[in-house]
Design an enzyme around this catalytic site. Structure first.
Site, PDB file in Angstrom:
ATOM      1  N   ASP A  89      -8.694  -2.645   2.561  1.00  0.00           N
ATOM      2  CA  ASP A  89      -9.113  -1.569   3.071  1.00  0.00           C
ATOM      3  C   ASP A  89      -8.867  -0.254   2.355  1.00  0.00           C
ATOM      4  O   ASP A  89      -9.438   0.747   2.617  1.00  0.00           O
ATOM      5  CB  ASP A  89      -8.288  -1.244   4.651  1.00  0.00           C
ATOM      6  CG  ASP A  89      -6.628  -1.280   4.219  1.00  0.00           C
ATOM      7  OD1 ASP A  89      -6.206  -0.185   4.939  1.00  0.00           O
ATOM      8  OD2 ASP A  89      -6.180  -2.063   3.670  1.00  0.00           O
ATOM      9  N   THR A  98       0.748  -1.143  -0.061  1.00  0.00           N
ATOM     10  CA  THR A  98       0.032  -0.136   0.033  1.00  0.00           C
ATOM     11  C   THR A  98       0.897   1.258   0.091  1.00  0.00           C
ATOM     12  O   THR A  98       1.711   1.283   0.867  1.00  0.00           O
ATOM     13  CB  THR A  98      -0.929  -0.092   1.340  1.00  0.00           C
ATOM     14  OG1 THR A  98      -1.771  -1.108   1.205  1.00  0.00           O
ATOM     15  CG2 THR A  98      -1.775   1.216   1.151  1.00  0.00           C
ATOM     16  N   THR A 125      -2.193   1.453   6.631  1.00  0.00           N
ATOM     17  CA  THR A 125      -1.686   0.338   5.647  1.00  0.00           C
ATOM     18  C   THR A 125      -1.497  -1.040   6.698  1.00  0.00           C
ATOM     19  O   THR A 125      -1.324  -1.001   7.817  1.00  0.00           O
ATOM     20  CB  THR A 125      -0.411   0.519   5.116  1.00  0.00           C
ATOM     21  OG1 THR A 125       0.180  -0.611   4.248  1.00  0.00           O
ATOM     22  CG2 THR A 125       0.773   0.645   5.928  1.00  0.00           C
ATOM     23  N   GLY A 126      -1.725  -2.108   5.975  1.00  0.00           N
ATOM     24  CA  GLY A 126      -1.455  -3.504   6.741  1.00  0.00           C
ATOM     25  C   GLY A 126      -2.565  -4.495   6.501  1.00  0.00           C
ATOM     26  O   GLY A 126      -2.684  -4.607   5.395  1.00  0.00           O
ATOM     27  N   ASP A 127      -2.814  -5.206   7.478  1.00  0.00           N
ATOM     28  CA  ASP A 127      -3.828  -6.070   7.337  1.00  0.00           C
ATOM     29  C   ASP A 127      -4.982  -5.662   7.163  1.00  0.00           C
ATOM     30  O   ASP A 127      -6.017  -5.445   8.017  1.00  0.00           O
ATOM     31  CB  ASP A 127      -4.103  -7.060   8.408  1.00  0.00           C
ATOM     32  CG  ASP A 127      -4.753  -8.479   8.111  1.00  0.00           C
ATOM     33  OD1 ASP A 127      -5.634  -8.420   7.170  1.00  0.00           O
ATOM     34  OD2 ASP A 127      -4.533  -9.433   9.005  1.00  0.00           O
ATOM     35  N   GLY A 128      -5.570  -5.433   5.803  1.00  0.00           N
ATOM     36  CA  GLY A 128      -6.690  -4.662   5.531  1.00  0.00           C
ATOM     37  C   GLY A 128      -8.053  -5.302   5.785  1.00  0.00           C
ATOM     38  O   GLY A 128      -9.185  -4.423   6.094  1.00  0.00           O
TER      39      GLY A 128
END
Length: 260
Positions: A151, A120, A171-174
């Site tokens: 996300d 992202t 950002t990350g584990d959407g």
């Protein structure tokens, strides 16, 4: 992929779009040339073609080799659950497994998300006149189930902005983060007078209460350009800053909570 213009309460987003490379620009066209907020799937691609975005394959030798290695490794990791055969050791096709649904919260979030499995790009821009724009663009998680939308294009999850207070990008584990709208929550904290640093920590702590090991980060900026960053589930989180103090831009790092 989302762009916010909070002075006019406008946004443009696309999700699940294929065969178009410059998707953040497609989101901008949704913003500027339609009265809609969010287009998805092949019809979002059709919208892009109307504005002469090229229809092109996004496959590369690198991505094809990644897919071949994934298939050879019995499709690991993948995102299926409660199916037969066991998705942790088989590629499928899958059939339904009789699983009892409960209200239990998974204490340990998935470990598939890490520094090598997300890409992202989130950005917050403040003009000289104080106009604030926030946006995100991503290719999403590797080996995701077709049709999955993360996300990034969800308003308040991937990005959110309000000229009066500031903006945030995450950002990350959407799949986890979109359930908590961390960017919206962070900007709401700015509205309440909280500093960007504290707003960032509050936004991620809401997720960590339920999923202590989740992987993610957020950057928050108030309307004066003060920056706050928070992260979880990694050692440290990099972010870039370009302003009067750093006209050529600089990469900074913040130490994270619950490092893996």
């Amino acid at each position: 992929y989302i762009i916010f213009k909070r002075d006019s309460m406008d946004m443009g987003a696309v999700g699940g779009i294929r065969r178009v490379k410059n998707v953040i620009s497609v989101a901008r066209h949704v913003l500027e040339h339609s009265e809609h907020s969010f287009l998805v799937g092949n019809l979002a691609s059709d919208f892009a073609y109307k504005f002469d975005f090229p229809d092109e394959s996004l496959e590369t030798n690198f991505s094809i080799n990644l897919w071949k290695e994934w298939k050879t490794n019995k499709c690991q990791p993948n995102y299926w659950k409660n199916v037969n055969p066991d998705p942790k050791s088989h590629c499928g096709p899958y059939t339904l497994e009789n699983a009892l649904l409960t209200n239990d919260v998974g204490i340990n979030a998935r470990t598939k998300f890490n520094l090598k499995n997300h890409d992202t790009i989130g950005m917050i821009v403040i003009s000289e006149t104080g106009h604030i724009v926030a946006g995100t663009s991503t290719n999403g998680a590797k080996f995701k189930i077709p049709g999955r939308v993360g996300d990034s294009p969800i308003p308040g999850a991937g990005a959110y902005a309000d000229n009066r207070f500031g903006a945030a990008a995450a950002t990350g584990d959407g799949d986890l983060m979109m359930r908590f709208l961390p960017s919206f929550l962070a900007v709401e904290q700015l509205r309440l007078g909280v500093s960007p640093e504290k707003a960032a920590k509050i936004a991620l702590s809401r997720i960590a209460e339920k999923y202590p090991s989740f992987f993610g980060g957020i950057i928050v900026t108030d309307n004066k350009g003060n920056i706050g960053v928070s992260c979880n589930g990694m050692e440290r989180f990099p972010f870039s800053v370009a302003n009067d103090d750093y006209p050529q831009s600089i990469v900074k790092y913040v130490t994270c909570s619950n490092p893996k």
